[in-house]
Design an enzyme around this catalytic site. Structure first.
Site, PDB file in Angstrom:
ATOM      1  N   SER A  46       0.830  -1.218   0.000  1.00 38.81           N
ATOM      2  CA  SER A  46       0.000   0.000   0.000  1.00 38.81           C
ATOM      3  C   SER A  46       0.863   1.266   0.000  1.00 38.81           C
ATOM      4  CB  SER A  46      -0.972   0.010   1.184  1.00 38.81           C
ATOM      5  OG  SER A  46      -0.280   0.197   2.398  1.00 38.81           O
ATOM      6  N   HIS A  47       2.140   1.141   0.320  1.00 40.83           N
ATOM      7  CA  HIS A  47       3.031   2.305   0.290  1.00 40.83           C
ATOM      8  C   HIS A  47       4.330   1.991  -0.447  1.00 40.83           C
ATOM      9  CE1 HIS A  47      -0.063   3.552   2.999  1.00 40.83           C
ATOM     10  NE2 HIS A  47       0.286   4.794   2.715  1.00 40.83           N
ATOM     11  N   GLU A  85      -4.855   0.468   0.967  1.00 43.59           N
ATOM     12  CA  GLU A  85      -5.388  -0.908   0.972  1.00 43.59           C
ATOM     13  C   GLU A  85      -6.714  -0.959   0.220  1.00 43.59           C
ATOM     14  OE1 GLU A  85      -4.581  -3.928   1.975  1.00 43.59           O
ATOM     15  OE2 GLU A  85      -2.615  -3.249   2.639  1.00 43.59           O
TER      16      GLU A  85
HETATM   17  P1  NDP Z   1      -1.622  -2.859   8.915  1.00 46.26           P
HETATM   18  O1  NDP Z   1      -2.947  -2.983   9.547  1.00 46.26           O
HETATM   19  O2  NDP Z   1      -1.312  -3.694   7.740  1.00 46.26           O
HETATM   20  O3  NDP Z   1      -0.448  -3.126   9.975  1.00 46.26           O
HETATM   21  C1  NDP Z   1      -0.315  -2.336  11.101  1.00 46.26           C
HETATM   22  C2  NDP Z   1       0.789  -2.787  12.010  1.00 46.26           C
HETATM   23  O4  NDP Z   1       0.316  -3.900  12.753  1.00 46.26           O
HETATM   24  C3  NDP Z   1       2.082  -3.239  11.339  1.00 46.26           C
HETATM   25  O5  NDP Z   1       3.151  -2.801  12.136  1.00 46.26           O
HETATM   26  C4  NDP Z   1       1.935  -4.760  11.325  1.00 46.26           C
HETATM   27  O6  NDP Z   1       3.171  -5.471  11.295  1.00 46.26           O
HETATM   28  C5  NDP Z   1       1.223  -4.999  12.634  1.00 46.26           C
HETATM   29  N1  NDP Z   1       0.457  -6.246  12.646  1.00 46.26           N
HETATM   30  C6  NDP Z   1      -0.418  -6.683  11.702  1.00 46.26           C
HETATM   31  N2  NDP Z   1      -0.935  -7.876  12.082  1.00 46.26           N
HETATM   32  C7  NDP Z   1      -0.367  -8.182  13.280  1.00 46.26           C
HETATM   33  C8  NDP Z   1      -0.487  -9.275  14.175  1.00 46.26           C
HETATM   34  N3  NDP Z   1      -1.298 -10.297  13.923  1.00 46.26           N
HETATM   35  N4  NDP Z   1       0.245  -9.264  15.301  1.00 46.26           N
HETATM   36  C9  NDP Z   1       1.083  -8.238  15.580  1.00 46.26           C
HETATM   37  N5  NDP Z   1       1.240  -7.173  14.764  1.00 46.26           N
HETATM   38  C10 NDP Z   1       0.525  -7.144  13.638  1.00 46.26           C
HETATM   39  O7  NDP Z   1      -1.344  -1.318   8.553  1.00 46.26           O
HETATM   40  P2  NDP Z   1      -2.296  -0.191   7.959  1.00 46.26           P
HETATM   41  O8  NDP Z   1      -3.033  -0.671   6.768  1.00 46.26           O
HETATM   42  O9  NDP Z   1      -3.084   0.431   9.041  1.00 46.26           O
HETATM   43  O10 NDP Z   1      -1.155   0.851   7.479  1.00 46.26           O
HETATM   44  C11 NDP Z   1      -0.227   0.480   6.473  1.00 46.26           C
HETATM   45  C12 NDP Z   1       0.770   1.581   6.230  1.00 46.26           C
HETATM   46  O11 NDP Z   1       0.114   2.717   5.726  1.00 46.26           O
HETATM   47  C13 NDP Z   1       1.556   2.077   7.444  1.00 46.26           C
HETATM   48  O12 NDP Z   1       2.919   1.883   7.141  1.00 46.26           O
HETATM   49  C14 NDP Z   1       1.228   3.564   7.535  1.00 46.26           C
HETATM   50  O13 NDP Z   1       2.313   4.400   7.904  1.00 46.26           O
HETATM   51  C15 NDP Z   1       0.820   3.871   6.121  1.00 46.26           C
HETATM   52  N6  NDP Z   1      -0.046   5.047   6.067  1.00 46.26           N
HETATM   53  C16 NDP Z   1       0.496   6.240   5.680  1.00 46.26           C
HETATM   54  C17 NDP Z   1      -0.306   7.366   5.626  1.00 46.26           C
HETATM   55  C18 NDP Z   1       0.261   8.704   5.277  1.00 46.26           C
HETATM   56  O14 NDP Z   1      -0.472   9.676   5.247  1.00 46.26           O
HETATM   57  N7  NDP Z   1       1.531   8.851   5.025  1.00 46.26           N
HETATM   58  C19 NDP Z   1      -1.726   7.314   5.951  1.00 46.26           C
HETATM   59  C20 NDP Z   1      -2.166   6.015   6.385  1.00 46.26           C
HETATM   60  C21 NDP Z   1      -1.354   4.917   6.410  1.00 46.26           C
HETATM   61  P3  NDP Z   1       3.634  -6.206   9.914  1.00 46.26           P
HETATM   62  O15 NDP Z   1       3.972  -5.088   8.965  1.00 46.26           O
HETATM   63  O16 NDP Z   1       4.809  -7.036  10.305  1.00 46.26           O
HETATM   64  O17 NDP Z   1       2.464  -7.029   9.447  1.00 46.26           O
HETATM   65  O1  PYC Z   2      -3.018   4.901   2.651  1.00 51.20           O
HETATM   66  O2  PYC Z   2      -4.373   6.149   3.848  1.00 51.20           O
HETATM   67  C1  PYC Z   2      -3.393   6.017   3.106  1.00 51.20           C
HETATM   68  C2  PYC Z   2      -2.592   7.200   2.760  1.00 51.20           C
HETATM   69  C3  PYC Z   2      -2.987   8.490   2.729  1.00 51.20           C
HETATM   70  C4  PYC Z   2      -1.886   9.230   2.360  1.00 51.20           C
HETATM   71  C5  PYC Z   2      -0.856   8.371   2.152  1.00 51.20           C
HETATM   72  N1  PYC Z   2      -1.296   7.131   2.420  1.00 51.20           N
END
Ligand code: NDP
Ligand code: PYC
Length: 344
Positions: free
Chosen positions: A52-53, A194
């Site tokens: 996703s990133h 996602e």
């Molecule tokens: P996920 O829900 O995929 O994962 C969130 C965290 O939880 C990760 O550190 C993951 O580790 C951990 N995790 C997942 N499953 C388990 C488990 N069963 N037990 C323990 N830990 C677990 O992430 P999101 O979809 O919420 O976010 C994905 C990315 O999007 C992030 O990197 C975030 O920074 C980025 N993002 C950036 C934005 C921006 O504006 N720049 C905005 C929103 C999101 P693992 O990776 O090892 O699975």
């Molecule tokens: O995946 O929600 C997201 C997001 C927003 C800006 C960058 N990533």
């Protein structure tokens, strides 16, 4: 870039993919320094299995450059110190990545001196995962927190319209001799990326991720993208997301998620706002107290693992280890799209 079947996967070396992505950004007008820093972040995402990133974000970045909503020739600068433990970096309207890399040495130095320091980045286009930034701190035996707003796409709990951002929140704890403990997540149920990937793949969303424009629950990714996403953990995620708007928007004098959407007028471009990073020295905080903080943390991690649970980032570090030996797996269509962007 659509998802693919196993048969259409190809294996590419990390250096080869890095050169290709950097060349696309150089062609779009980014300076070498900006292209290199942005490429490092996207390749890290692809390498660590964070699609996703990863490289799927390239087209959004190119659209943002073309729309004039980010400065391709930005020259970030560290502002003169005000004597506090706050490092301020003016990103000069560019992508956040080069600004972060510029500010992190001073952040580390101040955290090692005072125990607690912060890095404020203003006026940046930020769309990356936060864990590369957190790992820059854990590599220096510092714990860290990072957060930023996004744009209004998430309804507060009890509400029915987009207002908050997907506001990522990340934390890291160093584990000398081991991979750090790092979590990094959107404060919405899932990142918007996602949902976009599931729309491209024609897959429904799990229930509870989003509502449509009329406020009804939906599992249709397109309806979710035009409606509103939901915070994780109900009112708790909604409150944490609001805290991020306050600390990493209002407090640092930068845009909140609704203001970002007003500024951009669309969610098809990468968001423009600020970021807040906090660094802590566990050694300094624990000084004079019984026990070594790093050893005590290991007792806690062992107990978590002892129950059969996994640590956050364990999946990511396993993906990284595989990519470092075998290369990165991307789809044939993704590779063709990179070649098209390069030729364009
Ligand atoms: P996920 O829900 O995929 O994962 C969130 C965290 O939880 C990760 O550190 C993951 O580790 C951990 N995790 C997942 N499953 C388990 C488990 N069963 N037990 C323990 N830990 C677990 O992430 P999101 O979809 O919420 O976010 C994905 C990315 O999007 C992030 O990197 C975030 O920074 C980025 N993002 C950036 C934005 C921006 O504006 N720049 C905005 C929103 C999101 P693992 O990776 O090892 O699975
Ligand atoms: O995946 O929600 C997201 C997001 C927003 C800006 C960058 N990533």
């Amino acid at each position: 870039m659509p998802m693919t079947t196993m048969a259409d996967l190809c294996l590419v070396g990390i250096d080869e993919l890095t050169e290709k992505v950097k060349a696309i950004f150089r062609k779009s007008g980014l300076t070498d320094a900006n292209a290199a820093a942005l490429t490092r972040a996207l390749i890290a995402g692809e390498r660590d299995g964070c699609k996703s990133h990863g490289i799927y974000r390239i087209e959004g970045a190119l659209r943002t450059i073309k729309a004039g909503k980010v400065r391709p020739d930005a020259v970030p600068r560290v502002l003169p110190s005000d004597g506090s433990a706050i490092v301020r970096v003016d990103a000069d309207g560019g992508f956040s990545n080069a600004a972060f890399e510029l500010g992190v040495p001073a952040l580390v130095e101040l955290a090692e001196r005072y125990g607690l320091a912060s890095l404020v980045i203003n006026d940046c286009c930020h769309f990356s995962a936060l864990w590369p930034e957190i790992e820059a701190l854990t590599e220096n035996n510092l714990a860290g927190l990072a957060m930023c707003p996004s744009y209004a796409t998430v309804a507060p709990t009890g509400g029915n319209r987009p207002l908050l951002g997907t506001n990522p929140f990340a934390f890291g704890w160093p584990r000398p001799g081991n991979d750090p403990y790092v979590f990094d997540f959107a404060t919405s149920v899932a990142a918007r990326g996602e949902i976009e990937l599931r729309r491209q793949a024609g897959e429904p969303l799990p229930e509870g991720w989003a509502i449509d424009v009329d406020g009804r629950p939906t599992t249709d990714p397109a309806a979710a993208l035009s409606g509103a996403m939901l915070p994780f953990g109900g009112h708790k995620g909604s409150a944490i997301s609001t805290m991020i708007e306050l600390l990493a928007g209002v407090m640092i004098g930068d845009l909140t998620s609704p203001e970002v959407l007003d500024f951009l007028g669309t969610t098809t471009l990468a968001p423009f706002h600020g970021e807040l990073i906090l660094a802590f020295s566990p050694k300094i905080f624990a000084a004079g107290r019984p026990g070594d903080p790093f050893a005590r943390a290991e007792t806690l991690f062992d107990a978590i693992l002892g129950q059969g649970a996994r640590l956050p980032s364990q999946r990511r570090f396993a993906a990284r280890a595989a990519a470092l030996t075998e290369g990165i797996r991307i789809s044939g269509e993704e590779m063709r799209q990179l070649d098209r962007l390069l030729a364009h």
